[in-house]
Design a protein around this motif. Sequence first.
Motif, PDB file in Angstrom:
ATOM      1  N   VAL A 160       5.722   9.465   4.850  1.00  0.00           N
ATOM      2  CA  VAL A 160       6.637   9.597   3.717  1.00  0.00           C
ATOM      3  C   VAL A 160       7.400   8.289   3.470  1.00  0.00           C
ATOM      4  CG1 VAL A 160       8.645  10.843   2.815  1.00  0.00           C
ATOM      5  CG2 VAL A 160       6.842  12.080   4.024  1.00  0.00           C
ATOM      6  N   ARG A 161       7.898   7.679   4.515  1.00  0.00           N
ATOM      7  CA  ARG A 161       8.658   6.429   4.360  1.00  0.00           C
ATOM      8  C   ARG A 161       7.759   5.308   3.827  1.00  0.00           C
ATOM      9  NH1 ARG A 161      13.369   4.867   8.435  1.00  0.00           N
ATOM     10  NH2 ARG A 161      13.938   6.945   7.765  1.00  0.00           N
ATOM     11  N   ALA A 162       6.547   5.204   4.337  1.00  0.00           N
ATOM     12  CA  ALA A 162       5.604   4.179   3.864  1.00  0.00           C
ATOM     13  C   ALA A 162       5.224   4.416   2.415  1.00  0.00           C
ATOM     14  CB  ALA A 162       4.357   4.166   4.749  1.00  0.00           C
ATOM     15  N   VAL A 163       5.083   5.679   2.029  1.00  0.00           N
ATOM     16  CA  VAL A 163       4.799   6.018   0.631  1.00  0.00           C
ATOM     17  C   VAL A 163       5.967   5.566  -0.246  1.00  0.00           C
ATOM     18  CG1 VAL A 163       4.646   7.987  -0.961  1.00  0.00           C
ATOM     19  CG2 VAL A 163       3.128   7.858   1.020  1.00  0.00           C
ATOM     20  N   GLY A 164       7.190   5.784   0.223  1.00  0.00           N
ATOM     21  CA  GLY A 164       8.360   5.343  -0.527  1.00  0.00           C
ATOM     22  C   GLY A 164       8.392   3.834  -0.705  1.00  0.00           C
ATOM     23  N   LEU A 165       8.050   3.108   0.351  1.00  0.00           N
ATOM     24  CA  LEU A 165       8.014   1.647   0.252  1.00  0.00           C
ATOM     25  C   LEU A 165       6.922   1.178  -0.708  1.00  0.00           C
ATOM     26  CD1 LEU A 165       8.599   0.704   3.998  1.00  0.00           C
ATOM     27  CD2 LEU A 165      10.188   0.372   2.087  1.00  0.00           C
ATOM     28  N   ALA A 166       5.749   1.796  -0.644  1.00  0.00           N
ATOM     29  CA  ALA A 166       4.664   1.439  -1.557  1.00  0.00           C
ATOM     30  C   ALA A 166       5.053   1.766  -2.995  1.00  0.00           C
ATOM     31  CB  ALA A 166       3.378   2.171  -1.173  1.00  0.00           C
ATOM     32  N   ASN A 167       5.702   2.906  -3.178  1.00  0.00           N
ATOM     33  CA  ASN A 167       6.161   3.305  -4.506  1.00  0.00           C
ATOM     34  C   ASN A 167       7.115   2.245  -5.066  1.00  0.00           C
ATOM     35  OD1 ASN A 167       6.127   5.508  -6.509  1.00  0.00           O
ATOM     36  ND2 ASN A 167       8.300   5.688  -6.030  1.00  0.00           N
ATOM     37  N   GLY A 168       8.031   1.784  -4.227  1.00  0.00           N
ATOM     38  CA  GLY A 168       9.001   0.789  -4.648  1.00  0.00           C
ATOM     39  C   GLY A 168       8.414  -0.596  -4.878  1.00  0.00           C
ATOM     40  N   ALA A 169       7.238  -0.852  -4.321  1.00  0.00           N
ATOM     41  CA  ALA A 169       6.591  -2.157  -4.475  1.00  0.00           C
ATOM     42  C   ALA A 169       5.631  -2.199  -5.665  1.00  0.00           C
ATOM     43  CB  ALA A 169       5.831  -2.505  -3.191  1.00  0.00           C
ATOM     44  N   ASN A 170       5.548  -1.134  -6.428  1.00  0.00           N
ATOM     45  CA  ASN A 170       4.647  -1.034  -7.565  1.00  0.00           C
ATOM     46  C   ASN A 170       4.962  -2.111  -8.606  1.00  0.00           C
ATOM     47  OD1 ASN A 170       3.263  -0.241  -9.885  1.00  0.00           O
ATOM     48  ND2 ASN A 170       4.505   1.586 -10.212  1.00  0.00           N
ATOM     49  N   PRO A 171       4.024  -3.036  -8.854  1.00  0.00           N
ATOM     50  CA  PRO A 171       4.300  -4.114  -9.799  1.00  0.00           C
ATOM     51  C   PRO A 171       4.018  -3.767 -11.261  1.00  0.00           C
ATOM     52  CG  PRO A 171       2.197  -4.491  -8.771  1.00  0.00           C
ATOM     53  CD  PRO A 171       2.773  -3.239  -8.142  1.00  0.00           C
TER      54      PRO A 171
END
Length: 181
Positions: A126-137
């Motif tokens: 879940v935390r990694a998904v949140g980080l990937a979500n936030g890194a969406n360019p």
Amino acid sequence: MPINNAPPETLSVDRLTTPIGTALLVTDERGVLRAFNWTDYEPAMLAWIGRHYPKAKLVEGRAGPPVRGAFHAYFGGDARALENVPWQASGTEFQLKVWNALCAIPPGETLSYAGLARRIDRPSAVRAVGLANGANPVAVVVPCHRVIGTNGSLTGYGGGLPRKRWLLAHEGASFRDRLAA
């Protein structure tokens, strides 16, 4: 929908006035969207472009009709207008998996970070998904704004919660808004 892995030689930056601020549309020479952000985050976006596309020449220019027209239609009321915008994002295999899963969330619907982690068969990430979500360019086209808290509340958004609130309301999505309570 990612296109191919060829690095761009030229990236054009277009500025588009929207109801929630001026957007930056960055497209390559083929008209593929490579980055999206708001002018208030322009320095961070330019730094990101420099890291991910260090050899690309950055120029001011207008995005082609398929991209620019889709954004005009979206902000004009067609919540599905961005679904066929060609995009390509520079990211890890995990990030790309998350970003592709985001594209499966239709306008007017939301999903929690935990729900998104389950969708990619990584329920404990879940935390990694949140980080990937936030890194969406390529935000808005890859609709990271459709991810909300498990309890239905708004959570962070790189463009700011007021924009997230507007985008979700624009698409007709339900969410808990602390400011409306």
